[in-house]
Scaffold this motif. Structure first.
Motif, short mmCIF file in Angstrom:
data_model
loop_
_atom_site.label_atom_id
_atom_site.label_comp_id
_atom_site.label_asym_id
_atom_site.label_seq_id
_atom_site.Cartn_x
_atom_site.Cartn_y
_atom_site.Cartn_z
N THR A 25 -5.20 -3.78 -6.64
CA THR A 25 -4.17 -2.88 -7.17
C THR A 25 -2.97 -2.73 -6.23
OG1 THR A 25 -5.27 -0.93 -6.22
CG2 THR A 25 -5.83 -1.51 -8.50
N HIS A 26 -3.23 -2.72 -4.91
CA HIS A 26 -2.13 -2.55 -3.94
C HIS A 26 -2.62 -2.87 -2.54
CE1 HIS A 26 -4.16 1.34 -3.74
NE2 HIS A 26 -3.44 1.70 -2.69
N GLY A 27 -1.70 -2.84 -1.59
CA GLY A 27 -1.98 -3.40 -0.27
C GLY A 27 -2.66 -2.49 0.74
N HIS A 28 -2.89 -1.25 0.44
CA HIS A 28 -3.47 -0.34 1.43
C HIS A 28 -4.87 -0.81 1.86
CE1 HIS A 28 -0.57 3.03 -0.04
NE2 HIS A 28 -0.01 2.18 0.80
N SER A 29 -5.20 -0.51 3.11
CA SER A 29 -6.37 -1.12 3.74
C SER A 29 -7.70 -0.65 3.15
CB SER A 29 -6.35 -0.87 5.24
OG SER A 29 -6.34 0.52 5.49
N ASP A 30 -7.68 0.41 2.33
CA ASP A 30 -8.92 0.82 1.66
C ASP A 30 -9.09 0.12 0.30
OD1 ASP A 30 -6.68 2.43 1.03
OD2 ASP A 30 -7.94 3.96 0.10
N HIS A 31 -8.18 -0.86 0.03
CA HIS A 31 -8.25 -1.63 -1.22
C HIS A 31 -8.10 -3.13 -0.99
CE1 HIS A 31 -7.52 2.08 -3.65
NE2 HIS A 31 -7.03 2.45 -2.50
N TYR A 32 -7.50 -3.49 0.16
CA TYR A 32 -7.09 -4.88 0.40
C TYR A 32 -7.10 -5.14 1.90
CZ TYR A 32 -3.84 -8.83 0.77
OH TYR A 32 -3.25 -10.03 1.07
N GLY B 57 -5.76 2.55 -10.50
CA GLY B 57 -5.40 2.35 -9.09
C GLY B 57 -5.02 3.68 -8.48
N ASP B 58 -4.60 3.66 -7.23
CA ASP B 58 -4.11 4.90 -6.59
C ASP B 58 -2.81 5.29 -7.28
OD1 ASP B 58 -6.17 4.51 -4.82
OD2 ASP B 58 -4.92 4.53 -3.01
N THR B 59 -2.76 6.51 -7.79
CA THR B 59 -1.55 6.94 -8.49
C THR B 59 -1.54 8.46 -8.65
OG1 THR B 59 -0.20 6.63 -10.49
CG2 THR B 59 -2.58 6.68 -10.81
N GLN C 199 2.12 5.21 -9.71
CA GLN C 199 3.05 5.92 -8.81
C GLN C 199 2.37 6.12 -7.48
OE1 GLN C 199 4.48 9.40 -10.94
NE2 GLN C 199 6.33 8.29 -11.43
N HIS C 200 2.70 5.23 -6.54
CA HIS C 200 2.04 5.23 -5.23
C HIS C 200 2.92 4.37 -4.34
CE1 HIS C 200 -1.61 5.86 -2.88
NE2 HIS C 200 -1.75 4.57 -2.64
N SER C 201 2.36 3.71 -3.33
CA SER C 201 3.11 2.75 -2.53
C SER C 201 2.19 1.56 -2.29
CB SER C 201 3.59 3.37 -1.21
OG SER C 201 2.48 3.77 -0.43
NI NI Z 1 -3.40 3.60 -1.58
#
Ligand code: NI
Ligand code: MN
Length: 227
Positions: free
Chosen positions: A47-54, A142-144, A109-111
């Motif tokens: 879903t996105h690049g944050h370290s708890d997902h990727y 995803g995170d949002t 809506q996240h980063s």
């Molecule tokens: Ni995140």
């Protein structure tokens, strides 16, 4: 179709033909995770690049399984540069027909960045996934935050299961996630992204009380839900 929770935001989707999709695998350092890096999968959706997902685990799993990384253009191309053997880059609003079914990238809506030497590297926009396979429709937000367009998703699609964060602080909290659930009109909601860190401590049973009985299915790591 079977959904299996592997802790935090990591989910496995087992399809009727045996195809295994892994969403946001986070193994190394995830205190909730019940799988290891020998896990067998056919596709990895991020879903996105944050370290708890990727992170490095994503590349390792892709290499070991020759599994395409599916997600936002920037994140997929960054993964290929890091040594992932195969990827499928997409953009928000785009849908692609894979052999197992379709995946559509939904806005969130996240980063989305990964931090290298203290500096964030932009990895495109964060996304959610609308997955249609085995005649079922699954929405991973995803995170949002909770946002109004979820009502459009809910009227455009007959969502069987929505997987939503309830941790608060980084994402929606329980009340916002309950509002999102109503907007999405999902038959079943599975909460995720809670109790992994002190900032996202939540009681999923309190979340369940905010929606009609039977809507919320709480999974512990290793537990599954058959759709
Ligand atoms: Ni995140
Ligand atoms: Mn997260």
């Amino acid at each position: 179709m079977k959904l299996i929770f592997h802790g935090h935001a990591s989910f496995e989707i087992q399809l009727n033909d045996g195809t295994v999709l892994l969403v946001d695998p986070w193994i190394t350092g995830n205190p909730q995770c019940d799988i290891d890096l020998n896990f067998k999968c056919d596709y990895i959706l991020v879903t996105h690049g944050h370290s708890d997902h990727y992170g490095p685990d994503t590349i390792t799993l892709s290499q070991k399984n020759n599994a395409p990384i599916v997600g936002m253009f920037e994140l997929v191309n960054y993964s290929l540069a890091l040594g992932a053997p195969v990827g499928h880059a997409m953009g928000i609003g785009g849908q692609w027909k894979f052999p197992f079914g379709t995946v559509k990238l939904m806005h969130a809506q996240h980063s989305s960045s990964i931090v290298k030497d203290g500096i964030p590297i932009y990895l495109g926009e964060p996304v959610g996934f609308l997955i249609q396979a085995d005649d079922k429709t699954i929405y991973f937000s995803g995170d949002t935050s909770n946002f109004g367009d979820m009502a459009i998703f809910g009227s455009a699609y007959d969502i069987d299961v929505a997987i939503l964060p309830i941790g608060d602080n980084f994402t929606m909290g329980p009340e916002s996630a309950a509002s999102a659930s109503k907007r999405l009109n999902a038959k079943v909601v599975i909460p995720e992204h809670y109790n992994t860190f002190p900032e996202i401590k939540q009681d999923p049973n309190e979340f369940a009380k905010l929606l009609p009985e039977g809507v919320v299915q709480i999974l512990n790591p290793g537990e599954s839900y058959s759709v």
